[in-house]
Design an enzyme around this catalytic site. Structure first.
Site, PDB file in Angstrom:
ATOM      1  N   ASP A 136      -9.821  53.133  14.680  1.00  0.00           N
ATOM      2  CA  ASP A 136      -9.700  54.245  15.638  1.00  0.00           C
ATOM      3  C   ASP A 136      -8.453  55.077  15.368  1.00  0.00           C
ATOM      4  O   ASP A 136      -7.874  55.629  16.305  1.00  0.00           O
ATOM      5  CB  ASP A 136      -9.534  53.660  17.062  1.00  0.00           C
ATOM      6  CG  ASP A 136     -10.754  53.952  17.906  1.00  0.00           C
ATOM      7  OD1 ASP A 136     -11.676  54.579  17.395  1.00  0.00           O
ATOM      8  OD2 ASP A 136     -10.753  53.543  19.086  1.00  0.00           O
ATOM      9  N   CYS A 190     -33.564  49.389  19.809  1.00  0.00           N
ATOM     10  CA  CYS A 190     -33.580  49.909  21.185  1.00  0.00           C
ATOM     11  C   CYS A 190     -35.019  50.002  21.696  1.00  0.00           C
ATOM     12  O   CYS A 190     -35.275  49.827  22.885  1.00  0.00           O
ATOM     13  CB  CYS A 190     -32.935  51.298  21.256  1.00  0.00           C
ATOM     14  SG  CYS A 190     -31.128  51.265  21.254  1.00  0.00           S
ATOM     15  N   CYS A 193     -36.639  51.057  25.392  1.00  0.00           N
ATOM     16  CA  CYS A 193     -35.630  50.879  26.448  1.00  0.00           C
ATOM     17  C   CYS A 193     -34.859  52.185  26.675  1.00  0.00           C
ATOM     18  O   CYS A 193     -34.518  52.895  25.727  1.00  0.00           O
ATOM     19  CB  CYS A 193     -34.661  49.766  26.026  1.00  0.00           C
ATOM     20  SG  CYS A 193     -33.279  49.546  27.178  1.00  0.00           S
ATOM     21  N   CYS A 216     -18.804  62.304  30.241  1.00  0.00           N
ATOM     22  CA  CYS A 216     -18.640  60.844  30.082  1.00  0.00           C
ATOM     23  C   CYS A 216     -17.327  60.380  30.740  1.00  0.00           C
ATOM     24  O   CYS A 216     -16.249  60.919  30.467  1.00  0.00           O
ATOM     25  CB  CYS A 216     -18.650  60.485  28.600  1.00  0.00           C
ATOM     26  SG  CYS A 216     -18.338  58.735  28.323  1.00  0.00           S
ATOM     27  N   CYS A 243     -15.332  53.326  31.134  1.00  0.00           N
ATOM     28  CA  CYS A 243     -16.562  53.039  31.868  1.00  0.00           C
ATOM     29  C   CYS A 243     -17.399  52.153  30.961  1.00  0.00           C
ATOM     30  O   CYS A 243     -17.455  52.374  29.750  1.00  0.00           O
ATOM     31  CB  CYS A 243     -17.282  54.349  32.162  1.00  0.00           C
ATOM     32  SG  CYS A 243     -18.991  54.174  32.719  1.00  0.00           S
ATOM     33  N   CYS A 250     -27.157  46.956  29.135  1.00  0.00           N
ATOM     34  CA  CYS A 250     -27.918  46.815  27.883  1.00  0.00           C
ATOM     35  C   CYS A 250     -28.464  45.391  27.736  1.00  0.00           C
ATOM     36  O   CYS A 250     -27.712  44.418  27.778  1.00  0.00           O
ATOM     37  CB  CYS A 250     -27.022  47.151  26.686  1.00  0.00           C
ATOM     38  SG  CYS A 250     -27.881  46.974  25.115  1.00  0.00           S
TER      39      CYS A 250
END
Ligand code: SF4
Ligand code: SF4
Length: 360
Positions: A136, A190, A193, A216, A243, A250
């Site tokens: 990052d 995924c 879903c 977001c 968040c 999930c």
């Protein structure tokens, strides 16, 4: 040494250093460039101007670090086993919800340090070579590299997840000029879903794998320096730093692994502290309690801005509302223009609704 044997050894050393997985990607990220350009031109990058500034460098590892031929992508689990249940905290508006990844020590340095140790271990074996470790910390498209390396697939919430560990892990990247055999990507699981899209409190997931940062809560509470839009404040609830809703819901996170790292255990009870307590921290306390934590990077002003919004989201009839109102009122005029604007909004919500409630 045979490249396959070297790779096998590197993966073993990576595990010894606490990484859950270590897989090798090539450096061809050209398939991702168009989607990124469209995302940016739709304004989904919000005010993160560095994204534009770095241009397509993030998709060209060999331009960022000349000579790079492979990227070793590593994952490191961060879900702390002993933290308070996220659902309980989210369900109690008097408490502050802090994203699970930031409850413990700042992961950036830790992951980079371990990657540098891994690189030294490799050079003990093969002699000097060129490498750079990232977490990052530079224009590196970690999501795409993780997909190329088969660490997982990019979910509809835009994070990388996999079938054996869900998505509660950090990613790190070690750029190498070594010709290691590459790993195969894995399929997207995924399926039909849409749980993360449906649960997102602010409707930020605007298409499969596309998050509009402007909506977001992670962006709004961490990256955004500007005021939080009033229309979104009521939707943020008690989320004051990041968040996790799209991860919590999930189904693949049923398989999530807990971290073994003491460094990622919650510090200073940040997994469940009352909003009022955090709001009453002065700057010195903020700096002391967040030392070595990723939270410190947002600074005291944004921290208090976020807390003011969360305090304003306490239901006016709740027991905690009175104390929240008193704390906000006490700070009004003392907190600087931006925080004051958020405090005023919160006071209006708490006192306006309270007086309406009491008048019938
Ligand atoms: S982090 Fe929260 S606000 Fe952002 S996309 Fe996920 S659920 Fe939505
Ligand atoms: S919640 Fe469903 S759609 Fe979203 S990332 Fe997880 S599996 Fe994919």
């Amino acid at each position: 040494m045979d490249p396959s044997e070297l790779k096998r050894r590197i993966q073993g050393w990576a595990q010894e250093l606490g990484f859950t997985e270590a897989r090798v990607a090539d450096i061809d990220l050209s398939d991702y460039e168009r989607g990124f350009r469209e995302w940016l031109s739709a304004g989904h990058g919000a005010s993160m101007s560095f994204l534009e500034r770095h241009g397509l460098l993030r998709f060209r590892p060999d331009e960022l670090v000349p000579g790079t031929r492979r990227v070793l992508m590593v994952s490191r689990d961060y879900l702390p086993p002993e933290s308070r249940s996220p659902q309980q905290v989210l369900g109690n508006p008097a408490l502050a919800y802090v994203s699970r990844y930031s409850l413990g020590r700042d992961y950036h340095k830790l992951v980079r340090k371990r990657l540098a140790q891994l690189a030294r271990r490799i050079s003990d074996e093969v002699g000097p070579f060129t490498y750079r470790a990232f977490c990052d910390s530079a224009p590196v498209y970690e999501t795409g590299l993780a997909e190329r390396a088969g660490l997982g697939w990019k979910g509809k919430h835009s994070l990388v997840l996999n079938r054996s560990g869900g998505s509660w892990f950090f990613l790190g990247a070690l750029f190498l000029d070594l010709d290691l055999p590459v790993d195969e990507p894995v399929a997207d699981h995924c399926g039909t879903c849409t749980a993360c899209i449906d649960v997102c409190p602010t409707g930020a997931i605007v298409a499969d794998g596309v998050v509009d940062a402007r909506r977001c809560i992670s962006y709004l509470t961490i990256e955004a320096d500007e005021d939080i839009p009033e229309s979104l404040r009521p939707l943020m609830g008690n989320r004051v730093y990041g968040c996790d809703d799209c991860q919590l819901v999930c189904p693949w996170n049923r398989f999530a692994r807990y971290t073994q790292d003491d460094d990622f255990q919650p510090r200073h009870d940040l997994d469940a502290t009352e909003l009022v307590t955090l709001f009453r921290w002065d700057e010195a306390t903020f700096l002391a309690r967040t030392e070595g934590s990723a939270i410190r990077r947002i600074g005291w002003r944004r921290w208090r801005r976020n807390l003011a919004v969360a305090l304003g989201n306490i239901p006016p009839q709740a027991d905690a509302a009175g104390e929240a109102l008193a704390a906000l009122t006490q700070e009004l005029g003392e907190a600087g223009d931006q925080v004051d604007r958020h405090i005023r909004w919160a006071i209006d919500r708490l006192s306006g609704d309270r007086s309406r409630g009491s008048s019938g």
